[in-house]
Design a protein around this motif. Structure first.
Motif, PDB file in Angstrom:
ATOM      1  N   HIS A 250      47.786  43.929  39.774  1.00  0.00           N
ATOM      2  CA  HIS A 250      46.838  43.422  38.783  1.00  0.00           C
ATOM      3  C   HIS A 250      45.486  44.115  38.917  1.00  0.00           C
ATOM      4  CE1 HIS A 250      49.090  39.352  38.111  1.00  0.00           C
ATOM      5  NE2 HIS A 250      49.715  40.374  37.584  1.00  0.00           N
ATOM      6  N   LEU A 251      44.995  44.245  40.145  1.00  0.00           N
ATOM      7  CA  LEU A 251      43.695  44.880  40.354  1.00  0.00           C
ATOM      8  C   LEU A 251      43.764  46.378  40.075  1.00  0.00           C
ATOM      9  CD1 LEU A 251      42.299  43.054  43.514  1.00  0.00           C
ATOM     10  CD2 LEU A 251      41.783  42.639  41.109  1.00  0.00           C
ATOM     11  N   GLN A 252      44.890  47.007  40.429  1.00  0.00           N
ATOM     12  CA  GLN A 252      45.041  48.434  40.138  1.00  0.00           C
ATOM     13  C   GLN A 252      44.972  48.698  38.640  1.00  0.00           C
ATOM     14  OE1 GLN A 252      48.731  49.536  41.989  1.00  0.00           O
ATOM     15  NE2 GLN A 252      47.775  50.121  43.925  1.00  0.00           N
ATOM     16  N   SER A 253      45.519  47.781  37.839  1.00  0.00           N
ATOM     17  CA  SER A 253      45.487  47.972  36.392  1.00  0.00           C
ATOM     18  C   SER A 253      44.049  48.012  35.885  1.00  0.00           C
ATOM     19  CB  SER A 253      46.271  46.864  35.691  1.00  0.00           C
ATOM     20  OG  SER A 253      45.606  45.610  35.801  1.00  0.00           O
ATOM     21  N   VAL A 254      43.169  47.195  36.476  1.00  0.00           N
ATOM     22  CA  VAL A 254      41.752  47.212  36.099  1.00  0.00           C
ATOM     23  C   VAL A 254      41.101  48.512  36.573  1.00  0.00           C
ATOM     24  CG1 VAL A 254      39.514  46.071  36.380  1.00  0.00           C
ATOM     25  CG2 VAL A 254      41.603  44.699  36.124  1.00  0.00           C
ATOM     26  N   TYR A 255      41.396  48.905  37.804  1.00  0.00           N
ATOM     27  CA  TYR A 255      40.841  50.156  38.330  1.00  0.00           C
ATOM     28  C   TYR A 255      41.212  51.335  37.424  1.00  0.00           C
ATOM     29  CZ  TYR A 255      38.997  48.884  42.977  1.00  0.00           C
ATOM     30  OH  TYR A 255      38.237  48.405  44.007  1.00  0.00           O
ATOM     31  N   ARG A 261      39.189  55.125  41.424  1.00  0.00           N
ATOM     32  CA  ARG A 261      40.241  55.331  42.430  1.00  0.00           C
ATOM     33  C   ARG A 261      40.453  54.025  43.191  1.00  0.00           C
ATOM     34  NH1 ARG A 261      36.619  59.058  44.105  1.00  0.00           N
ATOM     35  NH2 ARG A 261      36.652  58.047  46.166  1.00  0.00           N
ATOM     36  N   THR A 262      41.665  53.790  43.652  1.00  0.00           N
ATOM     37  CA  THR A 262      41.949  52.535  44.343  1.00  0.00           C
ATOM     38  C   THR A 262      41.369  52.488  45.755  1.00  0.00           C
ATOM     39  OG1 THR A 262      44.101  53.407  45.057  1.00  0.00           O
ATOM     40  CG2 THR A 262      44.047  52.070  43.043  1.00  0.00           C
ATOM     41  N   ASP A 263      40.872  53.625  46.259  1.00  0.00           N
ATOM     42  CA  ASP A 263      40.232  53.607  47.576  1.00  0.00           C
ATOM     43  C   ASP A 263      38.717  53.394  47.463  1.00  0.00           C
ATOM     44  OD1 ASP A 263      39.627  56.059  46.461  1.00  0.00           O
ATOM     45  OD2 ASP A 263      39.861  57.185  48.322  1.00  0.00           O
ATOM     46  N   GLU A 264      38.214  53.188  46.247  1.00  0.00           N
ATOM     47  CA  GLU A 264      36.790  52.934  46.051  1.00  0.00           C
ATOM     48  C   GLU A 264      36.516  51.431  46.124  1.00  0.00           C
ATOM     49  OE1 GLU A 264      34.651  56.011  43.253  1.00  0.00           O
ATOM     50  OE2 GLU A 264      36.471  55.295  42.246  1.00  0.00           O
ATOM     51  N   ASP A 265      35.326  51.074  46.620  1.00  0.00           N
ATOM     52  CA  ASP A 265      34.898  49.678  46.650  1.00  0.00           C
ATOM     53  C   ASP A 265      34.107  49.400  45.372  1.00  0.00           C
ATOM     54  OD1 ASP A 265      36.032  49.069  49.142  1.00  0.00           O
ATOM     55  OD2 ASP A 265      34.341  49.964  50.180  1.00  0.00           O
ATOM     56  N   VAL A 266      34.807  48.899  44.377  1.00  0.00           N
ATOM     57  CA  VAL A 266      34.232  48.699  43.051  1.00  0.00           C
ATOM     58  C   VAL A 266      33.553  47.334  42.977  1.00  0.00           C
ATOM     59  CG1 VAL A 266      34.728  48.608  40.578  1.00  0.00           C
ATOM     60  CG2 VAL A 266      35.985  50.200  42.053  1.00  0.00           C
ATOM     61  N   ILE A 267      32.438  47.297  42.262  1.00  0.00           N
ATOM     62  CA  ILE A 267      31.607  46.108  42.169  1.00  0.00           C
ATOM     63  C   ILE A 267      31.486  45.684  40.713  1.00  0.00           C
ATOM     64  CG2 ILE A 267      29.292  45.164  42.630  1.00  0.00           C
ATOM     65  CD1 ILE A 267      29.009  47.524  44.671  1.00  0.00           C
ATOM     66  N   ILE A 268      31.480  44.363  40.495  1.00  0.00           N
ATOM     67  CA  ILE A 268      31.157  43.828  39.178  1.00  0.00           C
ATOM     68  C   ILE A 268      29.653  43.556  39.134  1.00  0.00           C
ATOM     69  CG2 ILE A 268      31.464  41.925  37.559  1.00  0.00           C
ATOM     70  CD1 ILE A 268      34.216  41.496  38.699  1.00  0.00           C
ATOM     71  N   PHE A 269      28.985  44.145  38.168  1.00  0.00           N
ATOM     72  CA  PHE A 269      27.571  43.879  37.922  1.00  0.00           C
ATOM     73  C   PHE A 269      27.476  42.960  36.705  1.00  0.00           C
ATOM     74  CE2 PHE A 269      27.605  47.804  40.232  1.00  0.00           C
ATOM     75  CZ  PHE A 269      26.451  47.779  41.015  1.00  0.00           C
ATOM     76  N   LYS A 270      26.802  41.851  36.874  1.00  0.00           N
ATOM     77  CA  LYS A 270      26.655  40.894  35.776  1.00  0.00           C
ATOM     78  C   LYS A 270      25.184  40.850  35.370  1.00  0.00           C
ATOM     79  CE  LYS A 270      25.526  36.488  34.486  1.00  0.00           C
ATOM     80  NZ  LYS A 270      24.415  35.584  34.862  1.00  0.00           N
TER      81      LYS A 270
END
Length: 306
Positions: A250-255, A261-270
């Motif tokens: 599920h998370l990979q689909s968003v990435y 890349r799936t090895d990145e630490d992705v952040i949600i900014f609101k």
């Protein structure tokens, strides 16, 4: 944190974007945002998976604490560690022996203190997925009962944990192994007679001690006990790994959708407005890093991921 109204829905005026922090020089990092606005549906996916992933976090965390305590103990009695000591005559005739025994006792106490939280969080992790009377819960509980009933070492450690919590340290001392004038190891032991006559109430558990010598080799006891709990850890993984794979997909689909890349630490900014200072934004990491940690712990335990 993500911002939701009291009904759990996304506020209409909120703007969400994904990004990562990038290093711009030796001392500074700065956010780099994806140009696409994060859709409300994808925020809901992430919100859902956050809760799903973190319901297993305590299970993995308590296993790592127990596992690390065991490794610390084994390092404490290893030949490499003991080679740092003085020659054995100085060791045996000085206070160094006392302090070495104290260090080993600390490791044993840590190990005995940390196994119970692991058992509790394992059961809770499974109860969050399966009903109490399910086949899977019965399978896990039967394994736990069998490991206990078939292994006196498990039974003894369970009781020594209670002794440690309510009475005293269970160690009587350390056995010193000397080879060719070199101190090779110092292994802990417990005195059976002392444990049974010290005044502690063992209730109906005294018969456990019939399986052990007068001088109980705690090193072999702890080794066998660790293997018992490792077996239970692997069984728990077997029963929840399908969920972990689903969360990851599920998370990979968003990435992939937003080009990360799936090895990145992705952040949600609101942001409350479409254009806003980064310092005023609420942020939350997408827990892909948590899933990576889960898989690293699983692989490190020797469990073969299918």
């Amino acid at each position: 944190m993500l911002s939701f109204n009291k009904k759990g829905n996304i506020e209409v005026n909120d703007f969400f974007k994904l990004g990562v922090y990038e290093k711009i020089d030796e001392d500074h990092i700065a956010p780099s945002l994806n140009t696409r606005k994060l859709s409300a549906n994808d925020v809901e996916i992430i919100k859902s998976e956050n809760g799903n992933i973190f319901k297993y976090s305590d299970f993995f965390y308590t296993w790592m604490v127990f596992h690390d305590n065991y490794n610390d103990y084994k390092r404490g009695i290893s030949p490499e560690e003991n080679s740092k000591l003085n020659d054995h005559y100085s060791y045996l005739l000085s206070s160094e022996q006392f302090f070495k025994s104290s260090s080993i006792a600390k490791h044993v106490a840590n190990m005995l203190s940390s196994f119970f939280p692991f058992l509790e969080t394992s059961a809770r992790a499974l109860r969050s997925k399966y009903k109490k009377e399910s086949k899977e819960m019965k399978e896990w509980d039967n394994l736990r009962r069998d490991l206990y009933s078939e292994n006196p070492e498990y039974q003894l450690c369970y009781e020594l944990r209670n002794y440690l919590q309510h009475y005293s340290l269970p160690l009587a001392g350390t056995n010193v192994e000397i080879d060719g004038g070199d101190l090779k190891s110092t292994r802990p032991y417990a005195d059976k007679e002392h444990l049974l006559s010290c005044g502690y109430d063992w209730k109906n558990k005294k018969d456990i001690f019939e399986n052990f010598d007068d001088k109980i080799n705690l090193d072999s006891v702890l080794d066998k006990f660790y293997l018992c709990l490792k077996t239970l850890f692997h069984k728990t993984i077997e029963l929840i790994y399908e969920d972990i794979k689903k969360f990851e997909l599920h998370l990979q689909s968003v990435y992939f959708k937003y080009g990360f890349r799936t090895d990145e630490d992705v952040i949600i900014f609101k942001f409350e407005e479409e254009f806003q200072n980064f310092n005023d934004a609420d942020i939350e990491f997408i827990p892909m890093y948590t899933l990576r940690s889960f898989k690293k712990i699983i692989e490190g335990s020797g469990y073969e991921i299918q």
